[in-house]
Design an enzyme around this catalytic site. Structure first.
Site, short mmCIF file in Angstrom:
data_model
loop_
_atom_site.label_atom_id
_atom_site.label_comp_id
_atom_site.label_asym_id
_atom_site.label_seq_id
_atom_site.Cartn_x
_atom_site.Cartn_y
_atom_site.Cartn_z
N ASP A 190 -9.53 4.83 1.18
CA ASP A 190 -10.64 5.05 0.25
C ASP A 190 -11.58 3.86 0.24
OD1 ASP A 190 -9.50 7.49 -0.53
OD2 ASP A 190 -8.37 6.56 -2.16
N ASP A 199 -1.76 6.80 -3.22
CA ASP A 199 -2.68 5.81 -3.78
C ASP A 199 -1.87 4.72 -4.48
OD1 ASP A 199 -5.04 7.14 -3.00
OD2 ASP A 199 -4.92 8.45 -4.74
#
Length: 209
Positions: free
Chosen positions: A181, A147
């Protein structure tokens, strides 16, 4: 629609482009930044490298292997559904939304399945390398999801007079996420906002077929 730009080919193009961009960003971050290194872009946007074992936005539930297998099953189901709605000739926007959800899930599966084998551990003092001599940091199916996007749009403290939370630090929006995401979230939000009718129609059409 142009005979070369069929709905199926557009769906494949969306899947291919988003997946490639997602993986390029992740691999670059993984091999150029220390774990938890932060790059300030603006006051409300940072590139912040972290990794998680769980689902979207760093949520962690159940075990790692369960989550990886769950993602694989979910991608298979969404892929089957995508093929069906393309054959039914539903609206292109609806097909693109489902394609984005599929691509996001697939992008994080790649991390979970392969990154533990392909890279060594990222730490505060070590930048990971691709295909290290000593092997990766985890077995197949046990990799961590990379991430990097952090948007602390509001970073402040609650007023002292507020009950329970007065004086405490408050950040909106605190999750750190990746392009996969974002693809899942955008696809789901667009479906709910613009194509809720098609969710119901496609469900009944598939049920009858």
């Amino acid at each position: 629609m142009n005979k070369y730009l069929t709905k199926g080919r557009i769906a494949l193009l969306v899947i291919f482009l988003v997946l490639i961009i997602d993986q390029i960003i992740k691999i670059y971050i993984k091999t150029h930044m220390y774990w938890h290194e932060s790059i300030r872009v603006t006051d409300w946007f940072y590139i912040y490298f972290t990794e998680n074992n769980g689902m979207a936005f760093g949520m962690e539930i159940f075990g790692k292997l369960f989550l990886t297998l769950f993602r694989i099953v979910a991608v298979a189901a969404i892929g089957w559904y995508l093929v069906r709605i393309i054959k039914q000739g539903l609206k292109m926007g609806y097909i693109i939304c489902v394609s984005l959800i599929l691509t996001g899930a697939l992008g994080n599966i790649i991390d979970s399945v392969f990154y533990g084998v392909l890279f060594n551990e990222s730490t505060h003092s070590q930048i990971a390398s691709f295909m290290p001599e000593g092997g990766g940091y985890a077995p197949l199916f046990y990799g961590k999801v990379v991430d990097m996007f952090y948007f602390p749009i509001i970073d402040t403290n609650w007023p002292q007079w507020m009950p329970f939370v007065g004086g405490e630090h408050f950040i909106f929006f605190s999750p750190i996420f990746n392009l996969a995401d974002a693809a899942i979230s955008c696809g789901i939000i667009a479906l709910l906002l613009f194509y809720s009718k098609y969710l119901n129609d496609s469900y009944h059409a598939i049920k009858k077929s």
